[in-house]
Design a protein around this motif. Structure first.
Motif, PDB file in Angstrom:
ATOM      1  N   PRO A   1       6.328  10.347  -7.831  1.00 14.08           N
ATOM      2  CA  PRO A   1       5.704   9.043  -7.597  1.00 14.08           C
ATOM      3  C   PRO A   1       5.248   8.924  -6.150  1.00 14.08           C
ATOM      4  O   PRO A   1       5.877   9.464  -5.238  1.00 14.08           O
ATOM      5  CB  PRO A   1       6.840   8.059  -7.901  1.00 14.08           C
ATOM      6  N   LEU A   2       4.143   8.221  -5.947  1.00 17.89           N
ATOM      7  CA  LEU A   2       3.684   7.874  -4.608  1.00 17.89           C
ATOM      8  C   LEU A   2       4.127   6.440  -4.338  1.00 17.89           C
ATOM      9  O   LEU A   2       3.814   5.533  -5.121  1.00 17.89           O
ATOM     10  CB  LEU A   2       2.169   8.019  -4.489  1.00 17.89           C
ATOM     11  N   ILE A   3       4.832   6.222  -3.257  1.00 13.74           N
ATOM     12  CA  ILE A   3       5.634   5.013  -3.044  1.00 13.74           C
ATOM     13  C   ILE A   3       4.961   4.083  -2.038  1.00 13.74           C
ATOM     14  O   ILE A   3       4.394   4.530  -1.034  1.00 13.74           O
ATOM     15  CB  ILE A   3       7.042   5.404  -2.541  1.00 13.74           C
ATOM     16  N   THR A   4       5.065   2.771  -2.288  1.00 14.28           N
ATOM     17  CA  THR A   4       4.474   1.781  -1.392  1.00 14.28           C
ATOM     18  C   THR A   4       5.465   1.339  -0.321  1.00 14.28           C
ATOM     19  O   THR A   4       6.646   1.694  -0.337  1.00 14.28           O
ATOM     20  CB  THR A   4       4.031   0.526  -2.155  1.00 14.28           C
ATOM     21  N   ASN A   5       4.962   0.527   0.601  1.00 13.14           N
ATOM     22  CA  ASN A   5       5.800  -0.067   1.644  1.00 13.14           C
ATOM     23  C   ASN A   5       6.783  -1.082   1.087  1.00 13.14           C
ATOM     24  O   ASN A   5       7.643  -1.571   1.830  1.00 13.14           O
ATOM     25  CB  ASN A   5       4.928  -0.703   2.737  1.00 13.14           C
ATOM     26  N   ARG A   6       6.696  -1.405  -0.201  1.00 11.36           N
ATOM     27  CA  ARG A   6       7.714  -2.217  -0.871  1.00 11.36           C
ATOM     28  C   ARG A   6       8.575  -1.360  -1.792  1.00 11.36           C
ATOM     29  O   ARG A   6       9.268  -1.866  -2.664  1.00 11.36           O
ATOM     30  CB  ARG A   6       7.049  -3.370  -1.617  1.00 11.36           C
TER      31      ARG A   6
ATOM     32  N   PRO B   1      -2.820   7.821   5.742  1.00 11.16           N
ATOM     33  CA  PRO B   1      -3.249   8.301   4.429  1.00 11.16           C
ATOM     34  C   PRO B   1      -2.435   9.500   3.937  1.00 11.16           C
ATOM     35  O   PRO B   1      -1.834  10.233   4.726  1.00 11.16           O
ATOM     36  CB  PRO B   1      -4.703   8.722   4.672  1.00 11.16           C
ATOM     37  N   LEU B   2      -2.456   9.689   2.629  1.00  9.17           N
ATOM     38  CA  LEU B   2      -2.040  10.956   2.044  1.00  9.17           C
ATOM     39  C   LEU B   2      -3.231  11.890   2.176  1.00  9.17           C
ATOM     40  O   LEU B   2      -4.287  11.656   1.573  1.00  9.17           O
ATOM     41  CB  LEU B   2      -1.656  10.774   0.574  1.00  9.17           C
ATOM     42  N   ASN B   3      -3.100  12.913   3.007  1.00 11.70           N
ATOM     43  CA  ASN B   3      -4.213  13.810   3.304  1.00 11.70           C
ATOM     44  C   ASN B   3      -4.222  14.974   2.317  1.00 11.70           C
ATOM     45  O   ASN B   3      -3.576  16.008   2.549  1.00 11.70           O
ATOM     46  CB  ASN B   3      -4.095  14.316   4.738  1.00 11.70           C
ATOM     47  N   LEU B   4      -4.939  14.780   1.220  1.00  8.27           N
ATOM     48  CA  LEU B   4      -4.974  15.803   0.182  1.00  8.27           C
ATOM     49  C   LEU B   4      -5.563  17.095   0.736  1.00  8.27           C
ATOM     50  O   LEU B   4      -6.618  17.094   1.390  1.00  8.27           O
ATOM     51  CB  LEU B   4      -5.801  15.328  -1.007  1.00  8.27           C
TER      52      LEU B   4
ATOM     53  N   PHE C   1       0.831  -1.190   0.000  1.00  9.74           N
ATOM     54  CA  PHE C   1       0.000   0.000   0.000  1.00  9.74           C
ATOM     55  C   PHE C   1       0.871   1.247   0.000  1.00  9.74           C
ATOM     56  O   PHE C   1       2.047   1.215   0.365  1.00  9.74           O
ATOM     57  CB  PHE C   1      -0.921   0.010   1.231  1.00  9.74           C
ATOM     58  N   LEU C   2       0.277   2.349  -0.411  1.00  9.95           N
ATOM     59  CA  LEU C   2       0.934   3.650  -0.334  1.00  9.95           C
ATOM     60  C   LEU C   2       1.373   3.902   1.097  1.00  9.95           C
ATOM     61  O   LEU C   2       0.569   3.836   2.028  1.00  9.95           O
ATOM     62  CB  LEU C   2      -0.035   4.742  -0.789  1.00  9.95           C
ATOM     63  N   SER C   3       2.657   4.189   1.272  1.00 17.07           N
ATOM     64  CA  SER C   3       3.222   4.367   2.604  1.00 17.07           C
ATOM     65  C   SER C   3       3.920   5.716   2.676  1.00 17.07           C
ATOM     66  O   SER C   3       4.921   5.946   1.996  1.00 17.07           O
ATOM     67  CB  SER C   3       4.214   3.247   2.918  1.00 17.07           C
ATOM     68  N   ASN C   4       3.396   6.606   3.516  1.00 16.02           N
ATOM     69  CA  ASN C   4       4.012   7.919   3.651  1.00 16.02           C
ATOM     70  C   ASN C   4       5.441   7.833   4.164  1.00 16.02           C
ATOM     71  O   ASN C   4       6.308   8.610   3.750  1.00 16.02           O
ATOM     72  CB  ASN C   4       3.181   8.786   4.596  1.00 16.02           C
TER      73      ASN C   4
ATOM     74  N   THR D   1       1.401  14.437   4.991  1.00 14.19           N
ATOM     75  CA  THR D   1       1.806  13.029   5.099  1.00 14.19           C
ATOM     76  C   THR D   1       2.157  12.653   6.534  1.00 14.19           C
ATOM     77  O   THR D   1       2.682  11.562   6.758  1.00 14.19           O
ATOM     78  CB  THR D   1       3.028  12.740   4.199  1.00 14.19           C
ATOM     79  N   LEU D   2       1.884  13.537   7.492  1.00 13.69           N
ATOM     80  CA  LEU D   2       2.302  13.300   8.872  1.00 13.69           C
ATOM     81  C   LEU D   2       1.193  12.764   9.774  1.00 13.69           C
ATOM     82  O   LEU D   2       1.467  11.992  10.703  1.00 13.69           O
ATOM     83  CB  LEU D   2       2.831  14.600   9.492  1.00 13.69           C
TER      84      LEU D   2
END
Length: 204
Positions: free
Chosen positions: A70-75, A136-139, A50-53, A93-94
């Motif tokens: 790019p929005l980066i995952t936990n991998r 989450p990414l808090n838009l 998943f997307l990981s801040n 992202t905090l």
């Protein structure tokens, strides 16, 4: 001529989730200008990715992504590209997704709508069960960070109609919550959550 992509409501205080195939995009619209949209992305084949801040901040070397990032995952793989952003670009992202415990600490005695439950409900609507809630990414959420490291609850810098376009780099699920926060000014000075909208854009 192809018809325009359908505009879909993201109701105030509620969540929705959609599936994207690689190359498709989602356009998320801040319809009224001050609504924070908590946003998650999961690998459609394996939602344990998943997307990981935390991983994204390390990869980008900054606190929030900008157009083209790019929005980066936990991998440590790109799951989405932030393809377009018409707002001033301030996204958080905090801060973890709000939950019922958070509202209890803020003084609520009864249940309060929250982004964590909205995520789980949105995923259930498309037949996916989730047990955890990644950060989450808090838009459009404006969390000023002072030089001494302290944070504060700022009002969004966005305006009505601002959009963010996220382009899928793999088959994925994007979940969104129109944040129900009505006790702090993260959804504007009047603390009133509002609707947002989204649409799916075809492969570019």
């Amino acid at each position: 001529m192809s018809p325009a992509p359908q505009l879909t409501l993201l109701p105030a205080r509620k969540g929705r989730a959609v599936r994207l195939t690689k190359g498709e995009a989602i356009e998320i619209i801040n319809t009224h200008g001050s609504q924070v949209v908590d946003t998650w992305a999961f690998n459609a084949e394996d939602i344990s990715e998943f997307l990981s801040n935390e991983h994204m901040r390390a990869s980008l070397g900054k606190l929030w992504p900008a157009k083209g990032d790019p929005l980066i995952t936990n991998r440590r793989r790109p799951i989405l590209i932030l393809e377009e952003d018409t707002s001033p670009g301030r996204h958080d992202t905090l801060i973890a997704a709000c939950d019922d415990y958070r509202y209890g600490l803020l003084g609520c005695r009864d249940y309060h709508d929250n982004c964590t439950d909205n995520l789980h409900a949105a995923m259930r609507r498309i037949g996916v069960i989730t047990h955890d809630c990644p950060s989450p990414l808090n838009l459009w959420m404006n969390i000023p960070v002072a030089q001494d490291g302290t944070t504060s609850w700022g009002e969004p810098l966005s305006k009505p109609g601002d959009v963010v376009v996220l382009r899928a780099q793999m088959d994925c699920i994007v979940a969104m919550s129109a944040c129900p926060q009505d006790m702090l000014p993260i959804n504007g000075a009047d603390c009133v959550p509002t609707d947002a909208h989204y649409r799916i854009l075809p492969v570019a």
